[in-house]
Design a protein around this motif. Structure first.
Motif, mmCIF file in Angstrom:
data_model
loop_
_atom_site.group_PDB
_atom_site.id
_atom_site.type_symbol
_atom_site.label_atom_id
_atom_site.label_comp_id
_atom_site.label_asym_id
_atom_site.label_seq_id
_atom_site.Cartn_x
_atom_site.Cartn_y
_atom_site.Cartn_z
ATOM 1 N N ILE A 124 7.099 0.069 18.281
ATOM 2 C CA ILE A 124 6.652 0.388 17.117
ATOM 3 C C ILE A 124 6.212 -0.480 16.148
ATOM 4 N N THR A 125 4.898 -0.946 15.739
ATOM 5 C CA THR A 125 4.402 -1.992 14.955
ATOM 6 C C THR A 125 4.807 -1.507 13.481
ATOM 7 N N TYR A 126 4.851 -2.684 12.800
ATOM 8 C CA TYR A 126 5.110 -2.529 11.252
ATOM 9 C C TYR A 126 3.953 -1.899 10.467
ATOM 10 N N ALA A 127 2.595 -1.917 11.323
ATOM 11 C CA ALA A 127 1.310 -1.307 10.622
ATOM 12 C C ALA A 127 1.662 0.268 11.009
ATOM 13 N N ASP A 128 2.240 0.672 12.163
ATOM 14 C CA ASP A 128 2.582 2.252 12.476
ATOM 15 C C ASP A 128 3.384 2.636 11.182
ATOM 16 N N PHE A 129 4.572 1.644 10.953
ATOM 17 C CA PHE A 129 5.527 2.141 9.873
ATOM 18 C C PHE A 129 4.846 2.344 8.576
ATOM 19 N N LEU A 130 3.945 1.475 8.417
ATOM 20 C CA LEU A 130 3.339 1.529 6.950
ATOM 21 C C LEU A 130 2.438 2.952 6.854
ATOM 22 N N ASN A 131 1.882 3.193 7.876
ATOM 23 C CA ASN A 131 0.962 4.398 8.081
ATOM 24 C C ASN A 131 1.742 5.506 7.938
ATOM 25 N N GLY A 132 3.050 5.491 8.440
ATOM 26 C CA GLY A 132 3.992 6.513 8.209
ATOM 27 C C GLY A 132 4.420 6.690 6.635
ATOM 28 N N LEU A 133 4.661 5.857 6.282
ATOM 29 C CA LEU A 133 4.950 5.707 4.675
ATOM 30 C C LEU A 133 3.708 6.053 3.743
ATOM 31 N N VAL A 134 2.322 6.101 4.310
ATOM 32 C CA VAL A 134 1.239 6.634 3.618
ATOM 33 C C VAL A 134 1.437 8.008 3.904
ATOM 34 N N LYS A 135 1.575 8.459 4.897
ATOM 35 C CA LYS A 135 1.448 9.885 5.362
ATOM 36 C C LYS A 135 2.487 10.717 4.508
ATOM 37 N N SER A 136 3.618 10.096 4.463
ATOM 38 C CA SER A 136 4.630 10.773 3.685
ATOM 39 C C SER A 136 4.559 10.645 2.204
ATOM 40 N N GLY A 137 3.558 9.776 1.700
ATOM 41 C CA GLY A 137 3.218 9.776 0.278
ATOM 42 C C GLY A 137 4.026 8.548 -0.447
ATOM 43 N N GLU A 138 4.633 7.888 0.213
ATOM 44 C CA GLU A 138 5.618 6.826 -0.481
ATOM 45 C C GLU A 138 4.688 5.575 -0.802
ATOM 46 N N LEU A 139 3.799 5.301 0.013
ATOM 47 C CA LEU A 139 2.645 4.437 -0.336
ATOM 48 C C LEU A 139 1.231 5.031 -0.765
ATOM 49 N N THR A 140 0.193 4.437 -1.377
ATOM 50 C CA THR A 140 -1.062 4.762 -1.277
ATOM 51 C C THR A 140 -1.690 3.924 -0.367
ATOM 52 N N ALA A 141 -2.845 4.276 0.287
ATOM 53 C CA ALA A 141 -3.833 3.446 1.197
ATOM 54 C C ALA A 141 -3.859 2.131 0.492
ATOM 55 N N GLU A 142 -4.112 2.059 -0.678
ATOM 56 C CA GLU A 142 -4.689 0.562 -1.314
ATOM 57 C C GLU A 142 -3.157 -0.352 -1.340
ATOM 58 N N GLU A 143 -2.075 0.288 -1.771
ATOM 59 C CA GLU A 143 -0.849 -0.677 -1.538
ATOM 60 C C GLU A 143 -0.610 -1.103 -0.319
ATOM 61 N N ARG A 144 -0.877 -0.073 0.744
ATOM 62 C CA ARG A 144 -0.640 -0.266 2.290
ATOM 63 C C ARG A 144 -1.354 -1.580 2.880
ATOM 64 N N ASP A 145 -2.551 -1.655 2.179
ATOM 65 C CA ASP A 145 -3.485 -2.715 2.596
ATOM 66 C C ASP A 145 -2.887 -4.413 2.070
ATOM 67 N N SER A 146 -2.283 -4.130 0.900
ATOM 68 C CA SER A 146 -1.560 -5.190 0.331
ATOM 69 C C SER A 146 -0.217 -5.771 0.765
ATOM 70 N N MET A 147 0.220 -4.745 1.859
ATOM 71 C CA MET A 147 1.746 -5.017 2.193
ATOM 72 C C MET A 147 1.744 -5.683 3.417
ATOM 73 N N GLY A 148 0.833 -6.316 3.879
ATOM 74 C CA GLY A 148 0.776 -7.128 5.346
ATOM 75 C C GLY A 148 1.704 -8.331 5.136
ATOM 76 N N ILE A 149 2.416 -8.433 6.299
ATOM 77 C CA ILE A 149 3.429 -9.553 6.389
ATOM 78 C C ILE A 149 2.672 -10.890 6.142
ATOM 79 N N GLY A 150 3.467 -12.085 5.758
ATOM 80 C CA GLY A 150 2.888 -13.267 5.679
ATOM 81 C C GLY A 150 3.293 -13.991 7.184
ATOM 82 N N ARG A 151 2.518 -15.181 7.096
ATOM 83 C CA ARG A 151 2.510 -15.992 8.328
ATOM 84 C C ARG A 151 3.771 -16.286 8.843
ATOM 85 N N THR A 152 4.680 -16.499 7.724
ATOM 86 C CA THR A 152 6.296 -16.799 8.271
ATOM 87 C C THR A 152 6.994 -15.774 7.347
#
Lengths: 325, 523
Positions: free
Chosen positions: B68-96
């Motif tokens: 399971i990737t972090y992106a899958d996890f975020l998509n799961g959150l969007v589906k359950s309504g905890e995050l919006t699609a715009e919020e998801r796009d800003s939640m990417g992890i940093g280089r470190t």
């Protein structure tokens, strides 16, 4: 009164079933000692009475000499002529014209310009060693476990399930997994062929033991208080000698055949072996001059197998005490 | 008797489960996973973290692990309504890890805790930076992975064997109109004019759940399906049973009326239509022909299936073997030490001793010199091409039958009952056929069901040498291609055949020989 004569020949009754006249002799009837009888002496006496056995044993000696001594005397380098494009797939005459008449080239040259004659014997050494080692290990484990399996009804229940399971795991899968984990060396192959191979032998022995186990003479022996181990060693094992020898006679050739099969499907030994030679020559069948490359290892593999089989069968016959009369 | 047989069958099935478990351990745990990439061109092209991600994705596909990737996890959150699609796009992890914003760090922490509690291992790959720029494939990654436990895998395999098609097969969030089953008396495949009852489904996997056609057995169903395991590399996404049973060769075209009304000469078998999400819009060809997403059709081909070829060759070879082997074995025993016996023994020794590969080539060469076809051609109707494979397959079985029948008969010849019969004045022929043969044939009869059933599995060398497109090399091909689904499926199929054939052999034996009874446990 008219005497009725019956022509026994017409009835098709075999000679040995008929009565024959024995003359009375006073001297003979005084003798009460039984003739000296030694089991193994009688086995070899019966075995060597058949002249074919001598010929076959001679042939076996020649093959073993060539397979185990000849490779030591030569320097075999498979890729010595690899860069020479004209040295590949040569017929014996062409090879001898190119390299000069010597024993190395009497079977021509192979795919990488190697002398087929040398390759065949180097390969035979590996293949025969593999067959003998595997047969030895499988027969030893198989006979010992098979005897226990046949004797104990409790063990039988468990072992039947084990057999059902092990016999159903495809051996190609098992061998390829082991070869991939361990590398395709000689001892890996031995391990792969014996890790489950013994169970077939054990199952065969188990059936034989069960057949003999409850015979009257064994029941009588047990009633007299003979321990099980003694019954196994003295009552049953001699009875099974001929079966075991016959089994060995078919087991050894089957490993040679196996080895060829495995090489053909691509999970064979990495060393030069008869199977590898045959499968490599088989893929060269479209090029001219493949015949000697292909048929000479086949002939050697077949001869070894036939010789071992015939020796085994005749030794099996000879080891049956009923033939010693 | 019935009780005993059911018990035997259950024990046999239990041993199949163990066999499958052993095979799973062999292929999933002992074999090197890296092997699946040996011939993979995509793998060699990828670099850095992208390569790692690709490896894990492939391993998941081949059934080694859950991933399971972090992106899958975020998509799961969007589906359950905890995050919006715009919020998801800003939640990417940093280089470190130290580059993460507090919100992201909290999410990462949650991701880690959630999956570690389920036994996953959470891995974070730092971005690969070369000269301050991101290297190719060097994107930072965060994922959770877990090797699939054996028990899970076993349960999943065995519960998935038999599936019943239902109207909830298509994911609920897809709009496919009204779900349900419809019964029609006029099957649209036949133009809707002819009387042909059919049950059709919407929301099911198969469009046709029950239908009639003019092929034996005339009534067909897709409701209950047997799946042995999906293939990943040999025939991607296809079940083992279907690989064995799908027809081969050139297309057979027939006038077909597609759901849109388009009439065309086509090889598509519309009765086999399965649901393929979003396929209709993606292809002009499909859009012209289909009215819904039931576009996965099997094409009809002129040849037999893999198993069809293997079975027709195998069964004919088995018949030939029994027709020749049994009489020859009898003659050998009848004239023991005679000429026929000696020739027969020579033949048996030849077959045992010579490696099978070489005598098959020998027969191929001999057959070829008589002008018989030595290679198999799926599109040819020449029946002669079956001849050499059948002979090659029958010859060893003949030798085997001769060997054992002769052995059993010779053993019986010395029995007391034979001597008794002879002293009773029976002729040698009567003794032979009425007494000895009956007793000697019992172990031979035991092997008949096995011989018939195992002719389905094909013969590796024979099929390769004569280029028969059969099932014989399916297992070796699957092993070489690391196609684990196929390996498990094929092994289970073979194990089932062997369990069934032994039980059938016992039943047959007890029918022939009234002395053998299975009802008495203490036999």
């Amino acid at each position: 009164m008219k005497q009725e004569t019956v022509n026994l020949k017409a009835l098709g009754v075999p000679e040995e079933e008929l009565f024959s006249l024995v003359t009375h002799s006073d001297v003979e009837s005084e003798k009460i000692t039984a003739p000296r009888y030694s089991y193994w002496q009688s086995v070899f006496r019966v075995f060597f009475k058949k002249k074919i056995n001598l010929i076959v044993l001679g042939l076996l000696a020649v093959i073993i000499l060539f397979a185990f001594v000849y490779p030591m005397l030569i320097e075999y380098d498979r890729f010595a002529n690899l860069t020479d494009a004209t040295a590949k797939h040569l017929t014996p005459t062409a090879a001898m014209a190119k390299f000069g008449s010597s024993i190395h080239w009497i079977l021509g040259a192979g795919a990488s310009g190697e002398p087929t004659f040398d390759a065949v014997w180097v390969g035979s050494k590996i293949s025969i060693s593999l067959a003998l080692t595997c047969a030895l290990i499988n027969m030893t484990i198989g006979i010992l476990l098979g005897a226990v399996w046949g004797f104990s009804k409790k063990v039988d229940v468990i072992m039947m399930e084990v057999y059902n399971i092990v016999a159903n795991v495809p051996y190609i899968l098992l061998i390829s997994v082991l070869v991939m984990i361990l590398s395709a060396s000689f001892w890996t192959m031995v391990f792969a062929l014996t890790v489950t191979g013994w169970i077939g032998v054990a199952y065969f022995i188990r059936t034989q033991v069960i057949i003999i186990r409850d015979r009257e003479y064994n029941l009588a022996s047990r009633c007299l208080g003979t321990p099980i181990t003694r019954i196994a060693l003295r009552n049953i094992l001699p009875f099974m000698t001929s079966v075991i020898v016959t089994l060995a006679a078919t087991e050894i050739p089957s490993y040679i055949s196996y080895e060829v099969f495995l090489a053909y499907i691509g999970i064979g030994l990495s060393d030069m072996s008869l199977g590898k030679l045959i499968s490599e020559a088989q893929s060269a069948m479209v090029t001219t001059g493949w015949q000697f490359e292909f048929w000479s290892p086949v002939v050697v593999a077949s001869t070894v197998a036939v010789v071992l089989y015939v020796v085994g069968q005749n030794l099996g016959d000879a080891s049956d005490p009923r033939t010693h009369m | 008797m019935a009780k005993y047989l059911i018990k035997r069958l259950l024990r046999g099935l239990a041993s199949i489960v163990v066999v499958v478990a052993i095979v799973m351990v062999l292929i999933y745990s002992l074999l090197d996973r890296q092997g699946i990439f040996a011939a993979d061109t995509t793998y060699t092209k990828l670099n850095n973290n992208a390569k790692t991600m690709y490896m894990y994705r492939q391993w998941q596909k081949y059934g080694y692990l859950d991933f399971i990737t972090y992106a899958d996890f975020l998509n799961g959150l969007v589906k359950s309504g905890e995050l919006t699609a715009e919020e998801r796009d800003s939640m990417g992890i940093g280089r470190t890890a130290s580059d993460d914003s507090p919100e992201v760090a909290a999410l990462v922490e949650r991701f880690t805790q959630e999956y570690e509690s389920q036994g996953f291992k959470v891995v974070r790959l730092k971005a690969v930076v070369a000269k301050r720029k991101l290297a190719t494939g060097g994107q930072q990654q965060l994922f959770a992975t877990r090797d699939r436990p054996l028990i899970d895998r076993l349960i999943k395999h065995f519960t998935g064997i038999i599936t019943v098609d239902n109207i909830h097969y298509v994911p609920e969030d897809r709009d496919i109109g009204e779900r349900g089953l419809t019964f029609t008396t006029h099957d649209p495949v036949y133009g809707g004019e002819q009387f042909a009852p059919a049950i059709m489904g919407n929301g099911t996997k198969h469009k046709y759940l029950l239908y009639f056609d003019h092929q034996f057995p005339f009534i067909h169903q897709n409701l209950v399906n047997v799946n042995l395991g999906l293939s990943y590399s040999i025939d991607t996404g296809v079940d083992v049973l279907q690989i064995m049973n799908v027809t081969q060769g050139s297309y057979v075209l027939s006038p077909t009326v597609f759901p849109t009304g388009l009439k065309e000469s086509s090889a598509d078998d519309l009765h086999s239509a399965t649901y393929m999400a979003d396929t209709r819009q993606s292809s002009k060809v499909l859009e012209e022909r289909f009215t819904d997403d039931y576009t996965g059709v099997v094409t009809l081909k002129g040849g037999k299936s893999k198993m069809g070829y293997s079975f027709s060759i195998g069964i004919l070879a088995t018949c030939l073997a029994y027709l020749l082997g049994v009489p020859l074995g009898i003659i050998m025993a009848r004239h023991k030490d005679g000429l026929v016996d000696k020739i027969g023994t020579f033949y048996i020794v030849f077959i045992i001793a010579v490696p099978s590969l070489s005598y098959i080539f020998l027969f191929k060469a001999i057959g070829g010199s008589f002008g018989l076809p030595t290679t198999f051609d799926v599109n040819s109707s020449n029946a002669l091409m079956y001849l050499l494979p059948i002979i090659s397959l029958a010859l060893p079985s003949i030798a085997n039958l001769m060997k054992w029948l002769r052995r059993y008969m010779v053993d019986q010849m010395n029995s007391d009952y034979v001597k008794f019969a002879r002293s009773g004045g029976l002729s040698e022929n009567e003794i032979f056929f009425k007494h000895i043969l009956k007793n000697a044939a019992i172990p031979i009869i035991h092997g008949i069901p096995g011989a018939v059933l195992f002719s389905m599995t094909g013969a590796l060398i024979t099929e390769r040498v004569y280029v028969v497109p059969g099932v014989g090399d399916l297992l070796t091909r699957a092993i070489n291609a690391h196609d684990n689904g196929v390996i498990v499926g094929v092994t289970m199929f073979y194990a089932l055949l062997s369990v069934v054939s032994i039980i059938l052999g016992d039943i047959l034996m007890s029918m022939v020989d009234p002395r053998i009874s299975f009802s008495n446990e203490s036999r």
